[in-house]
Structure formats: structure tokens, C-alpha cells
Design a protein around this motif. Sequence first.
Motif, PDB file in Angstrom:
ATOM      1  N   CYS A  17     110.913 -42.937  72.319  1.00 52.05           N
ATOM      2  CA  CYS A  17     110.145 -42.784  73.563  1.00 52.05           C
ATOM      3  C   CYS A  17     110.962 -43.193  74.773  1.00 52.05           C
ATOM      4  CB  CYS A  17     108.897 -43.650  73.530  1.00 52.05           C
ATOM      5  SG  CYS A  17     107.727 -43.264  72.216  1.00 52.05           S
ATOM      6  N   THR A  18     111.550 -44.358  74.698  1.00 52.78           N
ATOM      7  CA  THR A  18     112.232 -44.898  75.878  1.00 52.78           C
ATOM      8  C   THR A  18     113.478 -44.087  76.222  1.00 52.78           C
ATOM      9  OG1 THR A  18     113.349 -46.542  74.481  1.00 52.78           O
ATOM     10  CG2 THR A  18     111.308 -47.214  75.536  1.00 52.78           C
ATOM     11  N   HIS A  81     105.444 -48.445  79.536  1.00 51.61           N
ATOM     12  CA  HIS A  81     105.043 -49.134  78.312  1.00 51.61           C
ATOM     13  C   HIS A  81     104.073 -50.246  78.685  1.00 51.61           C
ATOM     14  CE1 HIS A  81     107.756 -52.442  79.368  1.00 51.61           C
ATOM     15  NE2 HIS A  81     107.413 -53.078  78.275  1.00 51.61           N
ATOM     16  N   ASP A  82     103.484 -50.898  77.693  1.00 48.01           N
ATOM     17  CA  ASP A  82     102.547 -51.982  77.949  1.00 48.01           C
ATOM     18  C   ASP A  82     103.281 -53.314  77.804  1.00 48.01           C
ATOM     19  OD1 ASP A  82     100.553 -53.876  78.093  1.00 48.01           O
ATOM     20  OD2 ASP A  82      99.260 -52.927  76.607  1.00 48.01           O
ATOM     21  N   ARG A  88     104.216 -55.355  70.181  1.00 49.02           N
ATOM     22  CA  ARG A  88     103.427 -54.168  69.876  1.00 49.02           C
ATOM     23  C   ARG A  88     103.535 -53.165  71.020  1.00 49.02           C
ATOM     24  NH1 ARG A  88      98.005 -53.890  67.149  1.00 49.02           N
ATOM     25  NH2 ARG A  88      97.649 -51.676  67.208  1.00 49.02           N
ATOM     26  N   GLN A  89     103.601 -51.883  70.643  1.00 49.16           N
ATOM     27  CA  GLN A  89     103.453 -50.777  71.577  1.00 49.16           C
ATOM     28  C   GLN A  89     102.610 -49.727  70.873  1.00 49.16           C
ATOM     29  OE1 GLN A  89     104.371 -50.545  74.923  1.00 49.16           O
ATOM     30  NE2 GLN A  89     104.744 -52.697  74.523  1.00 49.16           N
ATOM     31  N   PRO A 165     103.039 -37.526  76.545  1.00 51.98           N
ATOM     32  CA  PRO A 165     102.303 -38.145  77.661  1.00 51.98           C
ATOM     33  C   PRO A 165     103.190 -39.035  78.551  1.00 51.98           C
ATOM     34  CG  PRO A 165     101.031 -38.316  75.642  1.00 51.98           C
ATOM     35  CD  PRO A 165     102.393 -37.809  75.248  1.00 51.98           C
ATOM     36  N   LYS A 166     104.184 -39.688  77.977  1.00 47.19           N
ATOM     37  CA  LYS A 166     105.097 -40.509  78.779  1.00 47.19           C
ATOM     38  C   LYS A 166     105.946 -39.624  79.691  1.00 47.19           C
ATOM     39  CE  LYS A 166     105.461 -44.242  75.404  1.00 47.19           C
ATOM     40  NZ  LYS A 166     105.047 -45.415  76.132  1.00 47.19           N
TER      41      LYS A 166
END
Length: 183
Positions: A17-18, A81-82, A88-89, A165-166
Motif C-alpha cells: 500500500c505505502t 494510514h491510521d 495494526r492497519q 481507495p488509498k
Amino acid sequence: MNKDTATAIFANGCFWCTEAVFQRLNGVLSVLSGYTGGTIKNPAYREICTGRTGHAEAIKIEFDQNKISYNELLEVFFATHDPTTLNRQGNDVGTQYRSEIFYTTEEQRVQAEAFIALLTEKSIFESPIVTAVSPEKPFYPAEEEHWNYYNDNRNQPYCRVIIDPKIKKIQHYFSDKLKTEKA
């Protein structure tokens, strides 16, 4: 590396993702998925997944400071990200998915801590930020099959459900920071 080029190292969940997010930013020269922050040398993905090595899935970003600043990278880091969930993600759980900034210079440490303080002061997140700010540690590139994962596997369910979505989010909120698409 010349004086205009710098390195940033972020751990903020799955590196598939990143990597996909930061590859799209104008001024980002390269993004390498890998592992950092752990206790063994040259860890493998299967070892990282156990959570016992202490490594985080991370990305090493080479960027042109004339085109994108470290603060702008921090802005995208926190927006995609959270940073309030410990280890956790989303559905990914374990220390390997922690939120951590590995600074490569004292100036980056100061900027990262100031950015977190600003987000906290402005109550940007409902819960406290748990992102750690730590000195750079040895970075080990991930296995080659993890590199450029999203771009090579866009039709995979994980890419469509988690990463798309990211990408849409950065296209919406950071359109001014994106590389122009080549026709």
C-alpha cells in the motif's frame, strides 16, 4: 545521492500500500519496500510475518527536496494510514504493521515530532497518535516479488479492495503533488 536528494523511511502498514501511494508523488525518485527496526540481519518475509523479529514493513523513499519537502511526505504519510492504532492497519495486525518514522537526520526528527504535535494540538484524529519516531536502523530490501506490487497486480482482490481507495484518496486530496501521467 546529491545535496538535493534525501531519504525518508516510513513504516505505516503493508508496504504494498505505502509503496503505491508514494510512487505517485512528484519529486519521489524511488520507493523501495523492505524491513527495518528489528533484531536480526537480512530477515525474510516469512520471518517478518511471525512478528518475532521486531521488524516493520517499511518503505525507503529517495526524494528531490526541490520538488517535494519532508513535511509534504509527512502529510501524505499521516493522511494515508491510521496512526492511532498500535501494531495494526485495517485487517493487518502485528508489530510488523506498526506506525513508525525512522528519521535519517536530526532535522527529520524535529520535523516529525513537530508534525505529530501539530496534529495532536489540532485534534486531527479522534484517538491519540501512537506513531513512534526513531533513529534510522538497518534497512533490508524485501524480496523482489514485493517490489512494485500494486502496479504489477492491480486486479488482485487485495489491491482492488485495500490499495485502490488509498490511491483515490491521494488523487483527490493531493492532486497538486502527483506526477503527471505520461500519454
